[in-house]
Design an enzyme around this catalytic site. Structure first.
Site, PDB file in Angstrom:
ATOM      1  CB  THR A  98      -0.955   0.005   1.206  1.00 61.08           C
ATOM      2  OG1 THR A  98      -1.896   1.084   1.080  1.00 61.08           O
ATOM      3  CG2 THR A  98      -0.203   0.149   2.522  1.00 61.08           C
ATOM      4  NE  ARG A 176       2.393  -7.799  -5.158  1.00 60.33           N
ATOM      5  CZ  ARG A 176       2.519  -6.864  -6.093  1.00 60.33           C
ATOM      6  NH1 ARG A 176       3.721  -6.597  -6.603  1.00 60.33           N
ATOM      7  NH2 ARG A 176       1.469  -6.203  -6.527  1.00 60.33           N
ATOM      8  CG  ASP A 202      -4.132  -0.817  -1.792  1.00 59.18           C
ATOM      9  OD1 ASP A 202      -4.044  -0.816  -3.032  1.00 59.18           O
ATOM     10  OD2 ASP A 202      -3.566   0.028  -1.073  1.00 59.18           O
ATOM     11  CG  ASP A 203      -5.678  -1.534  -7.045  1.00 62.88           C
ATOM     12  OD1 ASP A 203      -5.417  -2.724  -6.772  1.00 62.88           O
ATOM     13  OD2 ASP A 203      -5.106  -0.909  -7.958  1.00 62.88           O
ATOM     14  CD  GLU A 291       1.677 -10.579 -12.246  1.00 64.28           C
ATOM     15  OE1 GLU A 291       0.861  -9.675 -11.960  1.00 64.28           O
ATOM     16  OE2 GLU A 291       2.450 -10.512 -13.234  1.00 64.28           O
ATOM     17  CG  HIS A 318      -6.737  -5.980 -11.918  1.00 62.88           C
ATOM     18  ND1 HIS A 318      -6.414  -4.726 -12.395  1.00 62.88           N
ATOM     19  CD2 HIS A 318      -5.608  -6.446 -11.314  1.00 62.88           C
ATOM     20  CE1 HIS A 318      -5.154  -4.452 -12.114  1.00 62.88           C
ATOM     21  NE2 HIS A 318      -4.639  -5.473 -11.464  1.00 62.88           N
ATOM     22  CB  THR A 319     -12.128  -2.933  -9.297  1.00 63.91           C
ATOM     23  OG1 THR A 319     -11.812  -3.436  -7.990  1.00 63.91           O
ATOM     24  CG2 THR A 319     -13.246  -3.779  -9.891  1.00 63.91           C
TER      25      THR A 319
END
Length: 345
Positions: A98, A176, A202-203, A291, A318-319
């Site tokens: 964050t 991470r 966090d989104d 990833e 995935h907003t």
């Protein structure tokens, strides 16, 4: 007549009639003797027993009150009590990078509202900052969640500039990795670490069902992610055989990736992650491959575990929150009258 009393048959008949009374008398005598001995052994024994009983009853009543309070909390948030009763549930460790921005607390509050419905969850929140912020500290302390608060700043050269597209540079890399390092320090020496690690930005928007799906991950579990990569859904392609397995990916961008998944589309078994000491995220990964590069250090395609009804359900999206218009706020700040003066937003 006297001989009749000594007649064996007469004695046997009388004994059958009177033995219960004799037994009762004997018990009373024994009980009396025990009571006398106990009272003589310590003059304060009865007081001690009474005080001990009262203390025990107070503890029982206090525990009953706590149980009622906990049940009311579970009911308030519609949390199945049966899940909390299972103390053997593997812990889900959620690592979330964050950073400070006007809508940071709003995003974290949305995440918290989901996590409160998930039993046995530990939130590792890592700030991209040189020190822990008071806003995040206060937020976590009042969240009611089990958490760890860390901070790890990103070098200026790797930070996105205001006009940069989100894909220009990898985000959350060091944060991470800080969460992974914390787990390795925390669980060093644990011979049988049970749990799952999930990287939750966090989104994004998460369904509580997603966390039930990932709970029993043995290697790396995968599922679809909605509204990502320029398509409605990016998902693993699963075979419809007796032993379903991931064959490839349905994606609109770079389908040649070994693991063409979003950060929100997989979870890792804790023991596996701890064993692979080289498994971390890297700044050197090419665009969109962070990833995939990470997962290549952990598993092969055939070892993936398809979840969410064989990857036919979307449980995470995935907003992104639209960046708020702060034009008037900037004017107020220049005038020395910010709208949030004395108020944490």
């Amino acid at each position: 007549m006297a001989m009749g009393y000594f007649n064996p048959y007469f004695i046997k008949r009388r004994a059958k009639k009177w033995w219960p009374y004799f037994g009762l008398f004997l018990l009373l005598v024994i009980g009396y003797q025990e009571g006398v001995l106990r009272s003589d052994s310590s003059s304060g024994s009865y007081t001690t027993v009474d005080e001990s009983s009262r203390s025990t009853m107070k503890e029982i009543f206090a525990l009953e009150r706590e149980i009622k309070l906990l049940k009311s909390v579970l009911k308030k948030y519609s949390i199945p009590e049966a899940e909390y009763a299972d103390t053997l549930l593997p812990i889900i460790y959620v690592i979330t990078p964050t950073y400070s921005r006007p809508h940071q607390k709003a995003e974290l509050t949305r995440l918290m509202s989901v996590f409160l419905h998930v039993p046995s969850l530990h939130w590792i929140l890592v700030e991209d900052a040189t020190h822990k912020s008071k806003l995040v500290m206060n937020f976590l302390e009042s969240s009611g969640l089990s958490y760890t608060h860390l901070h790890q700043s990103t070098p200026p050269d790797w930070k996105l500039q205001d006009n940069d597209p989100s894909w220009r540079k990898p985000r959350g890399v060091l944060q991470r990795n800080a969460g992974i390092k914390w787990l390795r320090r925390k669980l060093r020496g644990d011979r049988d670490p049970r749990g799952v690690v999930y990287f939750a930005d966090d989104d994004n928007t998460y369904s509580t069902e997603l966390f039930k799906e990932m709970r029993d991950t043995k290697t790396v579990s995968v599922w679809p992610v909605g509204l990502v990569g320029g398509v409605m859904v990016e998902r693993p392609l699963v075979s419809r055989t007796a032993t379903p397995h991931v064959m490839g990916w349905m994606t609109g961008w770079r389908p040649d990736r070994t693991f063409a998944t979003d950060m929100a589309g997989f979870a890792v078994n804790l023991a596996l992650l701890l064993r692979r000491s080289d498994a971390e995220f890297s700044f050197t990964s090419s665009i969109g491959r962070m990833e995939s590069d990470f997962l290549e250090k952990l598993v092969t395609l055939s070892q993936l575990e398809p979840k969410a009804d064989l990857c036919t359900k979307v449980l995470v999206w995935h907003t992104r929150t639209e960046r708020p218009n702060m034009k008037d706020e900037e004017r107020l700040r220049k005038a020395g009258t910010p709208s949030d003066q004395g108020i944490e937003v």
